[in-house]
Design a protein around this motif. Structure first.
Motif: not given
Length: 284
Positions: A147-155
């Motif tokens: 989830l953290v990695l996806v949050y980074i990519a999303y932001s």
């Protein structure tokens, strides 16, 4: 005195209407938040009675039920961990990418920048299906790391877009002086450019914290299989469903208040820095 008054611009009709519109907008935002907070101290009879009625007593049992029975404490801890690492990763990689794209000229510079900007126009719900299988393929499904990695990519798209424009406004002479003194590109970035870009960094950090704190779709897809790792938005959705069956509406509003208060406190503390970062970036 009369000549001074004549020289001052008088507020027009549009200025008055804008103030009225802002006042109405503020009332529409503040009133539901205040009602939610007060409802957390009421019982069901008071909640479904007069909406403007104040709580008959200061009841804290609903806050205790929301924290313990509804596991808001666990959800909040999970959210803090995920948002902290997600925001930290976003700011680290986003600021470095924005700095390189803004200050260095190389083949593909514009193309890479436009790829980041294109991410702003891509709705996240269109990528939920492929994203689920990609994260699953890497073995990161139902994990905070995934989830953290996806949050980074999303932001990253908005972070790079915002900071690239900010880094372009910084003076070239400072970087050239650092280069003459023998500073490496890495040292110039972290010790000179980052402090100079502090207002913009603080502003975009707060925006990322708010965006990741309130994210619901991504955790719903990537953490659906493990309730112990749920974040606040998933927990609130579960509580809102259970509240209808258990008639524990005060517990629901207490949980909502616990979710809103940290974000509100963060914004109040860093309000001046956010305004300073936005205004300085606009003025430069």
């Amino acid at each position: 005195m009369a000549s001074r008054d004549m020289g001052r611009p008088r507020p027009g009709v549009l200025s008055g209407l804008s103030h009225v519109a802002l006042a109405v907008w503020a009332l529409l935002i503040i009133a539901p938040l205040l009602w939610t907070f007060l409802a957390s101290f009421k019982n069901n009879t008071e909640i479904f009675g007069d909406p403007l009625q104040l709580p008959g007593a200061l009841r804290l049992d609903s806050w205790g039920r929301a924290w313990g029975k509804a596991h808001i404490g666990q959800y909040m801890l999970n959210t803090v961990v995920v948002v902290f690492f997600g925001t930290a990763g976003t700011m680290l990689f986003g600021s470095m990418a924005a700095y390189v794209l803004a200050r260095y000229r190389f083949v593909g510079n514009k193309l890479i920048y436009y790829f980041f900007v294109a991410g702003l126009a891509f709705p996240v719900f269109l990528a939920l299906g492929p994203l689920f299988f990609v994260v699953k393929q890497f073995g990161l499904l139902n994990s905070h790391v995934g989830l953290v990695l996806v949050y980074i990519a999303y932001s990253l798209p908005f972070t790079v877009f915002f900071l690239a424009a900010f880094f372009r406004t910084l003076p070239e002479t400072v970087a050239e002086a650092a280069k003459i003194d023998g500073a490496s590109h890495t040292r110039t970035f972290f010790q000179i450019m980052v402090p100079m870009a502090r207002p913009g960094l603080i502003s975009i950090t707060i925006f990322n914290v708010l965006g990741q704190w309130n994210q619901y779709l991504l955790p719903l897809v990537l953490l659906a299989g493990d309730p112990d790792k749920w974040v606040l938005t998933q927990g609130i959705a579960k509580i809102s469903t259970l509240a209808g069956y258990e008639a524990d509406w005060p517990g629901l509003f207490a949980a909502l208040s616990m979710t809103i208060l940290p974000v509100m406190i963060i914004y109040i503390i860093f309000q001046r820095q956010i305004q300073s970062g936005l205004s300085s970036g606009a003025l430069k």
